[in-house]
Design a protein around this motif. Structure first.
Motif, short mmCIF file in Angstrom:
data_model
loop_
_atom_site.label_atom_id
_atom_site.label_comp_id
_atom_site.label_asym_id
_atom_site.label_seq_id
_atom_site.Cartn_x
_atom_site.Cartn_y
_atom_site.Cartn_z
N TYR A 321 0.83 -1.20 0.00
CA TYR A 321 0.00 0.00 0.00
C TYR A 321 0.87 1.26 0.00
N ILE A 324 2.69 1.91 -3.50
CA ILE A 324 1.76 2.36 -4.53
C ILE A 324 1.21 3.74 -4.19
N PHE A 325 0.99 4.00 -2.90
CA PHE A 325 0.50 5.31 -2.48
C PHE A 325 1.51 6.40 -2.84
N PRO A 354 -3.93 2.71 -4.35
CA PRO A 354 -3.38 1.38 -4.03
C PRO A 354 -4.45 0.29 -4.02
N PHE A 358 -4.42 -3.05 -6.17
CA PHE A 358 -4.50 -4.35 -5.49
C PHE A 358 -5.52 -5.27 -6.15
#
Length: 389
Positions: A321, A324-325, A354, A358
């Motif tokens: 997370y 990607i954030f 994110p 996912f």
């Protein structure tokens, strides 16, 4: 790289003659606005011809396109389905029945072009790049977290991948729509020969192997519609995931040969792009889950294993997370003025980005085992280029 350096400002000596090729299937809602944005280009109109392939249409796409000023070819073939076959059909007719063109622009029917798009692409084309991709923005970033997820991904790809590749002159990658191909490439391939589920990345990989560097024009801006319905998004990305597996299976070995035989960084870059790294991540997660299940069944004798495995799984998700954030945050900050949304939504969708990425995990798993066929995407966001800008 692209945060520090800027790409080269190119100038053109010659204005080249181009054909615009659009593959459209039941796109009567949007294709008129695309053709209108092409006709509004700040580029000599006598050097632009517009061709539309109305591919297996059951609506009045062909009528709308003709009325807007395009030459229309109607194609009906339920066996050879997909954009690649439609493009090949168009190229065969254009090459045999129409005047010579220096290059071909390829767009999807939902696209809109900035008024300087073709003039800017012509500058890079006139500097000896035979394939050029462009800056890809969105018509509907602010619809919901799904459309924003797509948009951020493509903005990141344009700004941080293709722009950096162009600065380093290592070769870029075509992504979906909004690119220019020299007549030499079409002639060499006898039309359009790429028919896997992701014909765009197949085209990029094939040219990397052939030693043809793809250019990028950051000043040529195109806007397209992103899916906002989860079912439609699932089907589209399922096709993309399967297409990447197909490309890796068909071209992976040739890319490896290109890395070592030709010392090609572009081949290495493209190999890393299509390599199914998601599968490695999934296998890692499954391994941790197996250990956790075992530990839970035998918790009396292995409480430490439960604690360590649980911590490993939680940390894996947290790290995913966070990474990607940060990517989404950097993209949002760097492209803040280009994103068509309120400040509140720009910030909110950075946090949901994110989650969008996912959702590729189950998609990648399903794509491994399921037979996937090309399905059309419905486009319903009807905007003019003036409304988008």
């Amino acid at each position: 790289m692209s945060l520090i350096y800027k790409s080269e400002n190119m100038v053109s000596i010659n204005n080249h003659k181009y054909a615009v090729v659009i593959a459209a299937r039941n796109e009567s809602n949007v294709i008129g606005h695309l053709i209108e944005s092409i006709k509004k280009q700040k580029y000599p109109s006598n050097l632009l011809d517009i061709f539309v392939v109305a591919d297996n249409c059951t609506d009045n796409t062909q009528e709308v396109a003709r009325k807007a000023g395009a030459v229309v070819f109607e194609r009906f073939n339920k066996q050879r389905v997909g954009k690649g076959y439609a493009l090949d059909y168009a190229f065969k007719i254009i090459k045999s029945k129409f005047n010579h063109y220096d290059g071909y622009f390829i767009f999807d029917a939902d696209n809109l072009l900035d008024e300087n798009y073709i003039a800017e692409m012509n500058k890079v084309f006139d500097n000896d790049y035979k394939i050029i991709t462009s800056y890809r923005n969105s018509k509907n970033y602010d619809t919901n977290w799904i459309s924003a997820g797509y948009s951020l991904w493509f903005l990141r790809e344009a700004r941080f991948l293709n722009n950096s590749r162009m600065i380093l002159k290592t070769g870029c990658a075509v992504s979906g729509t909004g690119f220019l191909v020299h007549d030499d490439i079409i002639e060499k391939n006898n039309g359009w020969k790429h028919h896997l589920l992701t014909e765009d990345i197949e085209f990029s990989i094939d040219n990397a192997i052939q030693g043809e560097l793809i250019g990028y024009c950051d000043k040529a801006k195109i806007y397209d519609e992103q899916p906002y319905d989860f079912e439609q998004s699932w089907n589209q990305r399922l096709r993309w995931a399967k297409g990447f597996y197909q490309v890796f299976a068909n071209y992976g070995f040739d890319l490896i040969k290109g890395i070592f035989k030709n010392k090609s960084f572009c081949c290495y870059d493209m190999f890393m792009t299509v390599m199914p790294a998601m599968i490695i991540s999934i296998l890692s997660a499954v391994t941790n889950l197996i250990f956790l299940t075992y530990a839970l069944v035998n918790i009396e004798v292995s409480p430490m294993i439960v604690q360590e495995t649980t911590s490993a799984i939680i940390m894996s998700f947290a790290n995913f997370y966070l990474v990607i954030f940060v990517l989404g945050l950097l993209t949002t900050i760097s492209e803040w003025k280009q994103i068509r949304a309120t400040a509140k939504k720009k910030i909110l969708y950075t946090f949901t980005f994110p989650i969008f990425i996912f959702t590729y995990v189950p998609i990648s798993i399903v794509a491994l085992f399921k037979k996937i066929e090309w399905k059309p995407i419905t486009h319903s966001v009807v905007k003019t280029i003036e409304e988008v800008r």
